[in-house]
Design a protein around this motif. Sequence first.
Motif, PDB file in Angstrom:
ATOM      1  N   HIS A  57       0.512  -1.599   0.019  1.00  0.00           N
ATOM      2  CA  HIS A  57      -0.146   0.511   0.065  1.00  0.00           C
ATOM      3  C   HIS A  57       0.650   1.084  -0.446  1.00  0.00           C
ATOM      4  O   HIS A  57       0.160   2.585   0.108  1.00  0.00           O
ATOM      5  CB  HIS A  57      -1.215   0.153   0.996  1.00  0.00           C
ATOM      6  N   PHE A  62      -3.692   6.933   2.209  1.00  0.00           N
ATOM      7  CA  PHE A  62      -3.798   5.914   4.184  1.00  0.00           C
ATOM      8  C   PHE A  62      -2.009   5.439   4.537  1.00  0.00           C
ATOM      9  O   PHE A  62      -2.921   4.990   5.766  1.00  0.00           O
ATOM     10  CB  PHE A  62      -5.062   5.298   4.081  1.00  0.00           C
ATOM     11  N   LEU A  66      -1.913   4.142   8.330  1.00  0.00           N
ATOM     12  CA  LEU A  66      -2.231   3.015   8.276  1.00  0.00           C
ATOM     13  C   LEU A  66      -0.704   3.019   9.518  1.00  0.00           C
ATOM     14  O   LEU A  66      -1.153   2.230  10.609  1.00  0.00           O
ATOM     15  CB  LEU A  66      -2.135   2.340   7.411  1.00  0.00           C
ATOM     16  N   ARG A  90     -12.237 -13.356   6.082  1.00  0.00           N
ATOM     17  CA  ARG A  90     -12.660 -12.265   5.807  1.00  0.00           C
ATOM     18  C   ARG A  90     -13.899 -12.278   5.719  1.00  0.00           C
ATOM     19  O   ARG A  90     -14.183 -11.106   5.837  1.00  0.00           O
ATOM     20  CB  ARG A  90     -12.218 -11.836   4.082  1.00  0.00           C
ATOM     21  N   GLY A 117     -12.160   4.261   9.330  1.00  0.00           N
ATOM     22  CA  GLY A 117     -11.752   3.677   7.368  1.00  0.00           C
ATOM     23  C   GLY A 117      -9.945   2.670   7.566  1.00  0.00           C
ATOM     24  O   GLY A 117     -10.655   1.957   7.147  1.00  0.00           O
ATOM     25  N   ASN A 120      -9.950  -0.338  11.882  1.00  0.00           N
ATOM     26  CA  ASN A 120     -10.841  -1.003  11.494  1.00  0.00           C
ATOM     27  C   ASN A 120     -10.759  -2.596  12.047  1.00  0.00           C
ATOM     28  O   ASN A 120     -10.738  -3.917  11.438  1.00  0.00           O
ATOM     29  CB  ASN A 120     -10.835  -1.474   9.926  1.00  0.00           C
ATOM     30  N   CYS A 122      -9.280  -5.938  12.970  1.00  0.00           N
ATOM     31  CA  CYS A 122      -8.698  -6.655  12.530  1.00  0.00           C
ATOM     32  C   CYS A 122      -7.851  -6.833  11.217  1.00  0.00           C
ATOM     33  O   CYS A 122      -8.898  -6.249  10.271  1.00  0.00           O
ATOM     34  CB  CYS A 122      -9.581  -8.185  13.028  1.00  0.00           C
TER      35      CYS A 122
END
Length: 157
Positions: A57, A62, A66, A90, A117, A120, A122
Amino acid sequence: RSKFQNIKEKTFAMIKPDAYIHIGKIISIIERSGLQISNLKMTKMSQEDAREFYGEHKGKPFYDGLVNFMSSDLIVGMELVGDNAIKRWRELLGPTNTLVAREQAPNSIRGLFGTDGTKNACHGSDSPGSAFRELNFFFAKTSKLKTQAFFNQCTCC
Ligand code: RTP
Ligand code: MG
């Protein structure tokens, strides 16, 4: 062999800092699901750990938030085993964004315990390749996890 046969899989599950206080409830959900916890470790991630773990990512808006969040407090990593474990875990998590999860899957783990957002509750691996990489990162003898000795920082004893 039917191509619809269930496949016994491993996945990597992680309780993120915002849901650490709900560890008992989350483990209960895992037990009731029939997935087995075959390894478990409580630790903290350094910023370096979190940057590597979420390397895919890098560059996304974000990412820095994160990394800060994931290295802010205790986390619990677990190896889960069972038929179709990756997809089943999931599904238990619900949608990525907590606010969406609260609307669309209020009884999911993120619907119940997530914050927003990015915070979250897990994590769950998204494929067998990710599961292999993430389980190795967290549990292998050659684990790249840097921050493991957080308990040495205790100030009371
Ligand atoms: P995860 O990897 O944690 O199981 O979650 P996921 O597959 O459902 O979501 P992914 O797209 O892989 O994103 C990884 C994590 O980045 C944070 N995130 N924040 N603020 C945002 O828009 C945003 N988007 C993603 C979340 O913590 C997400 O779980
Ligand atoms: Mg993901």
